[in-house]
Design a protein around this motif. Sequence first.
Motif, PDB file in Angstrom:
ATOM      1  N   THR B  43       2.840   7.017   6.642  1.00 35.38           N
ATOM      2  CA  THR B  43       2.434   5.643   6.371  1.00 35.38           C
ATOM      3  C   THR B  43       1.362   5.671   5.294  1.00 35.38           C
ATOM      4  O   THR B  43       0.382   6.408   5.414  1.00 35.38           O
ATOM      5  N   ALA B  44       1.539   4.894   4.220  1.00 38.52           N
ATOM      6  CA  ALA B  44       0.523   4.771   3.181  1.00 38.52           C
ATOM      7  C   ALA B  44      -0.239   3.470   3.390  1.00 38.52           C
ATOM      8  O   ALA B  44       0.239   2.563   4.073  1.00 38.52           O
ATOM      9  N   SER B  45      -1.426   3.393   2.824  1.00 41.78           N
ATOM     10  CA  SER B  45      -2.168   2.127   2.893  1.00 41.78           C
ATOM     11  C   SER B  45      -2.752   1.859   1.522  1.00 41.78           C
ATOM     12  O   SER B  45      -2.908   2.768   0.706  1.00 41.78           O
ATOM     13  N   VAL B  46      -3.046   0.604   1.227  1.00 41.08           N
ATOM     14  CA  VAL B  46      -3.597   0.252  -0.078  1.00 41.08           C
ATOM     15  C   VAL B  46      -4.791  -0.674   0.098  1.00 41.08           C
ATOM     16  O   VAL B  46      -4.800  -1.539   0.975  1.00 41.08           O
ATOM     17  N   SER B  47      -5.810  -0.433  -0.707  1.00 39.75           N
ATOM     18  CA  SER B  47      -6.939  -1.370  -0.771  1.00 39.75           C
ATOM     19  C   SER B  47      -7.002  -1.898  -2.196  1.00 39.75           C
ATOM     20  O   SER B  47      -6.609  -1.204  -3.139  1.00 39.75           O
ATOM     21  N   TYR B  48      -7.446  -3.102  -2.362  1.00 39.74           N
ATOM     22  CA  TYR B  48      -7.499  -3.675  -3.710  1.00 39.74           C
ATOM     23  C   TYR B  48      -8.452  -4.853  -3.709  1.00 39.74           C
ATOM     24  O   TYR B  48      -8.907  -5.318  -2.664  1.00 39.74           O
ATOM     25  N   ALA B  49      -8.728  -5.313  -4.917  1.00 35.48           N
ATOM     26  CA  ALA B  49      -9.629  -6.456  -5.060  1.00 35.48           C
ATOM     27  C   ALA B  49      -8.944  -7.517  -5.905  1.00 35.48           C
ATOM     28  O   ALA B  49      -8.107  -7.200  -6.753  1.00 35.48           O
ATOM     29  N   VAL B  50      -9.279  -8.744  -5.630  1.00 31.99           N
ATOM     30  CA  VAL B  50      -8.809  -9.848  -6.471  1.00 31.99           C
ATOM     31  C   VAL B  50     -10.039 -10.594  -6.932  1.00 31.99           C
ATOM     32  O   VAL B  50     -10.849 -11.026  -6.110  1.00 31.99           O
ATOM     33  N   GLN B  55     -10.019  -7.161  -0.758  1.00 32.83           N
ATOM     34  CA  GLN B  55      -9.080  -7.808   0.145  1.00 32.83           C
ATOM     35  C   GLN B  55      -8.808  -6.891   1.344  1.00 32.83           C
ATOM     36  O   GLN B  55      -9.182  -5.719   1.347  1.00 32.83           O
ATOM     37  N   THR B  56      -8.150  -7.458   2.320  1.00 35.66           N
ATOM     38  CA  THR B  56      -7.811  -6.675   3.509  1.00 35.66           C
ATOM     39  C   THR B  56      -6.832  -5.557   3.137  1.00 35.66           C
ATOM     40  O   THR B  56      -5.888  -5.782   2.395  1.00 35.66           O
ATOM     41  N   VAL B  58      -3.773  -3.036   3.283  1.00 35.86           N
ATOM     42  CA  VAL B  58      -2.396  -3.276   3.712  1.00 35.86           C
ATOM     43  C   VAL B  58      -1.723  -1.922   3.958  1.00 35.86           C
ATOM     44  O   VAL B  58      -1.837  -1.008   3.146  1.00 35.86           O
ATOM     45  N   SER B  60       1.749   0.367   4.552  1.00 38.39           N
ATOM     46  CA  SER B  60       3.175   0.354   4.239  1.00 38.39           C
ATOM     47  C   SER B  60       3.958   0.423   5.538  1.00 38.39           C
ATOM     48  O   SER B  60       3.389   0.574   6.619  1.00 38.39           O
TER      49      SER B  60
END
Lengths: 155, 391
Positions: B43-50, B55-56, B58, B60
């Motif tokens: 399972t991969a996960s991603v963090s990011y900003a807008v 942001q929360t 997410v 995969s």
Amino acid sequence: MRMIKMLVGALAFAPLMAFAQVSLTTTAFHIVAVKQADGSVTEEWQKPENIVPGDLVGYRIHYVNSGKETATDVVVNNPVPDNTEYVVNSAAGMNSQITYSADQGKKFARAAELTVEENGAQRPAKASEITHIRWSINSVAAGSSGDVEFKVRVK
Amino acid sequence: MKLQKALWLPAVVAALSGVSTANAGSVSSPNSYTDAGTKVSNTASVSYAVGGTNQTDVDSNTATFLVDVKVNFVVDRVETSPYTVSNGGTTKTVAAYTISNLGNAPMSFLVTKPVDQATNTTVSYPTPVADTIDFPSSPAFSFTGSGDTTLGNGDDATLTAVGSHYATILVQPDETYTVYVTMTDAGFVGVDADIASLLTTVYGYKASYSSDGTLAATEHDVDTGDQDPTNGSTATSGSDNINAVDIVYADVGRNNTETVDNAVELDFPFLAIVKTSQVISDPINGTTNPKAIPGAVVEYSLEVQNWGGAAAAGINLSDAIPANTTYVANSTELDSVAVTDTGTMATTVEATIATLAAATVPGHPAGYPTPTSTATGTPTTKTVTFRVTIN
């Protein structure tokens, strides 16, 4: 009364979906060396069938920004699955900086700078000691997508 | 923007860059193999900003597959030189081999009855020996196994017959099981040091693994079930469910089949007779430089030699009295001990040697196996003498 409860639930969920604009899909492949008609051997990424210890498995992680804004500081994290071993230099991804962790994700560093502590001293980490892989992508424009990938060997 | 690696190809075919896949029959460290039926999940996960706001994270989906059964085993001969047989009538081991499970699931195996190999088949011990004679036809082989103590199987377990084959007890990954094949030592026809060789075929039979990723381990066929290799035992074909445990043959030849050679060597007596004569006396010269004139006494000497690796018993020796000579009554001796005359002595000398021990150093006399061969070894001997007079 029951109808109203359900409605509230649905409303509470909807805004979250709207903000989660970046999504990931992971796919596993069985990497098989196939001899081609011209005699050369190429590596094919096939469906993950008939995988036994010693085999190579490739993971492709597809990211999509389905929102209306550019996502920045996008960081894809992937722990190396249990019962597998990361294959050296196999992590890849366009426009990404790849870093690794050999301590369950506490510290990340580029492959050449990744160290582990042994007998009180730091030494370069081996591929088999990598526990996490991280792809850092500066920005993903709205509506765009990409892939990152890595390989493991089944122990 | 940093470009770490621009490998991206849209197709799923990329050039192979020195990565080796699992080699068939390779012997690595099976101890570390992941058990068949183990579920591997990613399972991969991603963090990011807008707009600069985090942001929360997410996750995969989770990509999973089950580790399949790697069928890999080797069969090795136990003995380093042929077993000996001598038609002694006792139970003798005629073949022994180890079956080592190098796969990732407990496996049981089927073994065939050994079959006689064609003459001139070479068995490398590693000093090669060539098959020179056949096994007795249809010997009654027995099979016992030993080893595998972690499963609580005692030594000398009798193998279970499955159809025309025999099944071994379950062998755990990285463990070795030894099979002994015995028969009554009888019926061999040949000369000392002849070789008879046997071929045994070993098939993977059943593997014990969880078929769906759950913990319950049950037995599953790795063979088509009829234990007949000519019916094509096959590995699971490519179109199977990725979430089921499949079977992959990774043994040498990728055919779930290994063979082993064994041989026995005849440990027989190897008799030869050397006949010599000597004039003892004549009527003119007496015993001084006697000549073979009528009336002379001639002594014949029959030296019986055993060049073989086993004692000979009940040797009956007979020698016709030559024409123009007459047997001297009561002249027969065995190693200088008088032998009582029998009724036939006037025409044929008879003597019995109760036993003649195995050769001091087994070998063969000059002239065997080819007329120009020189002697090897040191035989044991017994000598019969008798006298005649020239008519």
